[in-house]
Design an enzyme around this catalytic site. Sequence first.
Site, PDB file in Angstrom:
ATOM      1  N   ASP A 186      49.101  50.832  46.061  1.00  0.00           N
ATOM      2  CA  ASP A 186      48.727  50.403  44.709  1.00  0.00           C
ATOM      3  C   ASP A 186      49.365  49.050  44.398  1.00  0.00           C
ATOM      4  O   ASP A 186      50.551  48.835  44.673  1.00  0.00           O
ATOM      5  CB  ASP A 186      49.184  51.431  43.672  1.00  0.00           C
ATOM      6  CG  ASP A 186      48.610  51.146  42.299  1.00  0.00           C
ATOM      7  OD1 ASP A 186      47.421  51.445  42.082  1.00  0.00           O
ATOM      8  OD2 ASP A 186      49.344  50.608  41.454  1.00  0.00           O
ATOM      9  N   ASN A 211      45.808  40.427  35.850  1.00  0.00           N
ATOM     10  CA  ASN A 211      44.485  40.164  35.276  1.00  0.00           C
ATOM     11  C   ASN A 211      44.594  39.445  33.945  1.00  0.00           C
ATOM     12  O   ASN A 211      43.810  38.543  33.641  1.00  0.00           O
ATOM     13  CB  ASN A 211      43.717  41.487  35.087  1.00  0.00           C
ATOM     14  CG  ASN A 211      42.695  41.729  36.189  1.00  0.00           C
ATOM     15  OD1 ASN A 211      42.306  40.812  36.902  1.00  0.00           O
ATOM     16  ND2 ASN A 211      42.274  42.968  36.341  1.00  0.00           N
ATOM     17  N   HIS A 260      39.698  37.913  35.345  1.00  0.00           N
ATOM     18  CA  HIS A 260      39.108  38.853  36.298  1.00  0.00           C
ATOM     19  C   HIS A 260      38.751  38.184  37.629  1.00  0.00           C
ATOM     20  O   HIS A 260      38.854  38.815  38.684  1.00  0.00           O
ATOM     21  CB  HIS A 260      37.869  39.502  35.688  1.00  0.00           C
ATOM     22  CG  HIS A 260      38.198  40.463  34.579  1.00  0.00           C
ATOM     23  ND1 HIS A 260      38.936  41.605  34.784  1.00  0.00           N
ATOM     24  CD2 HIS A 260      37.906  40.439  33.253  1.00  0.00           C
ATOM     25  CE1 HIS A 260      39.087  42.256  33.649  1.00  0.00           C
ATOM     26  NE2 HIS A 260      38.462  41.563  32.701  1.00  0.00           N
ATOM     27  N   ASP A 284      40.044  39.448  41.161  1.00  0.00           N
ATOM     28  CA  ASP A 284      39.188  39.754  42.306  1.00  0.00           C
ATOM     29  C   ASP A 284      39.706  39.080  43.572  1.00  0.00           C
ATOM     30  O   ASP A 284      39.756  39.690  44.649  1.00  0.00           O
ATOM     31  CB  ASP A 284      37.748  39.301  42.035  1.00  0.00           C
ATOM     32  CG  ASP A 284      37.043  40.183  41.018  1.00  0.00           C
ATOM     33  OD1 ASP A 284      37.584  41.251  40.680  1.00  0.00           O
ATOM     34  OD2 ASP A 284      35.953  39.801  40.552  1.00  0.00           O
ATOM     35  N   GLU A 298      42.679  48.884  41.655  1.00  0.00           N
ATOM     36  CA  GLU A 298      43.624  48.131  42.486  1.00  0.00           C
ATOM     37  C   GLU A 298      44.342  49.030  43.494  1.00  0.00           C
ATOM     38  O   GLU A 298      45.406  48.671  44.000  1.00  0.00           O
ATOM     39  CB  GLU A 298      44.660  47.429  41.598  1.00  0.00           C
ATOM     40  CG  GLU A 298      45.597  48.351  40.841  1.00  0.00           C
ATOM     41  CD  GLU A 298      45.052  48.811  39.489  1.00  0.00           C
ATOM     42  OE1 GLU A 298      45.872  49.224  38.660  1.00  0.00           O
ATOM     43  OE2 GLU A 298      43.832  48.726  39.270  1.00  0.00           O
TER      44      GLU A 298
END
Length: 326
Positions: free
Chosen positions: A196, A204, A209, A213, A239
Site C-alpha cells: 500500500d 493526490n 490526480h 496516476d 493505491e
Amino acid sequence: MLQEQELIEATQDHGFALKLMELLVIPTFVLDLNGKVLIWNRACERLTGVQAAEVLGTDEHWRCFYDLPRPTLADLVVQGRGAEVHRLYDQHVKRGDDGNNSLTAENWCDMPRLGRRRYIAADASPICGNDGGIVAVVQTLRDLTDEKKAQIALEQLATRDGLTGLANRRCFDQTLQAEWHRALRQQQPLSLLMVDVDNFKQYNDAYGHLGGDECLQRIAGAVSSEMRANDLVARYGGEEFAVILPNQSLKGAAIVAERIRCRVEQLQLPNLGTAKQFVTVSIGAATALPAVENEANQLVLTADTALYRAKHMGRNRISLTNEAQA
C-alpha cells in the site's frame, strides 16, 4: 516419381479442378508422399511472399513459414505424425477415424520472407486415388492475424489494469485460486504480499490526480522489477497492489518485500505533504501451506492484517504474519 504419376492419373479427368485450385483465393499447397511441393497456388504466393518456382519440387516449403525447421500440418499428415500436432500447434483438432487423419490447427508463423509474424489457421487433408490410397496431401491456409490481435486485446482489457498495465483485480482473484489449488496438490507454500502506498491522499492533494496516476505507474514498475517469471503483480484497488509468490516461504517473501520497499524509496518521488518527504510503501506478508480447498481468501485477510500492522507501526516498513519467522 510413382506417387506423382498416381496423382496425375487420379486427377487426369479433373483438369478444371486443378486449375481452380491454382486460382483459388484461398492459399493452398499440395505435397506428394515424399513431402515435396506439387502445387503452390497464387494466393499462397501472396500470403508468404514466396513464388511457386522457388518451392515446387522441393521439401523446403517450411522455410516460407518458419525461421527454424519444423513440419507443416501437411507434413504431419504425410508422415503419419498427427499425434504430434498438440506439441507443435497452439490450437489443434484431429478429424477422421482412420490412420490418415485430417488435421486442423492454428499457430503463429514467422513468415521470414515478409519479415512479420502472422497467425495462421491451417487445414490439411489427404487426397486419395481411385483405389482409396493416399497420393498427396492438400493444405489450405487462413490469415487470422487481425482477429487474433483483437482477441488478445480483448483478453488484456479483461485481465489488465488500464493505468498501470498490471494484472487487474479479476485476474488476481483467478490466479490466486489457481495457485492455491496447485500449492495444495504439490504441497508447496504460497506467499502473498499486500503493498500500500503511504499517505497517497496527501500526494493526490498536492500533485493532483494526473500526478497521482504517474506515481502509481512508477511504483507499479518498481514492484514488477523485483518479480520472478511465475510471480504475479496486480493492482488490487486504488493505491494498493498485491503480489502472489508461488512456492515461496515467509522468509523468502520477506526478502522480496524488503527489496520492493527499498526500490520504491529509491525512486525518491517527492511527497511534500508528509514528514518523510518521499513516497514510501507499507507491506504485509503472509504465507500458507494449503491443506484444504477454497481457503485462499484467508491468505488475503492474513496479509491485510499484516499490512495494517505495518501502517500502525509507522509506515515505510514490512510486517509479517509471524514476526518471529522473519
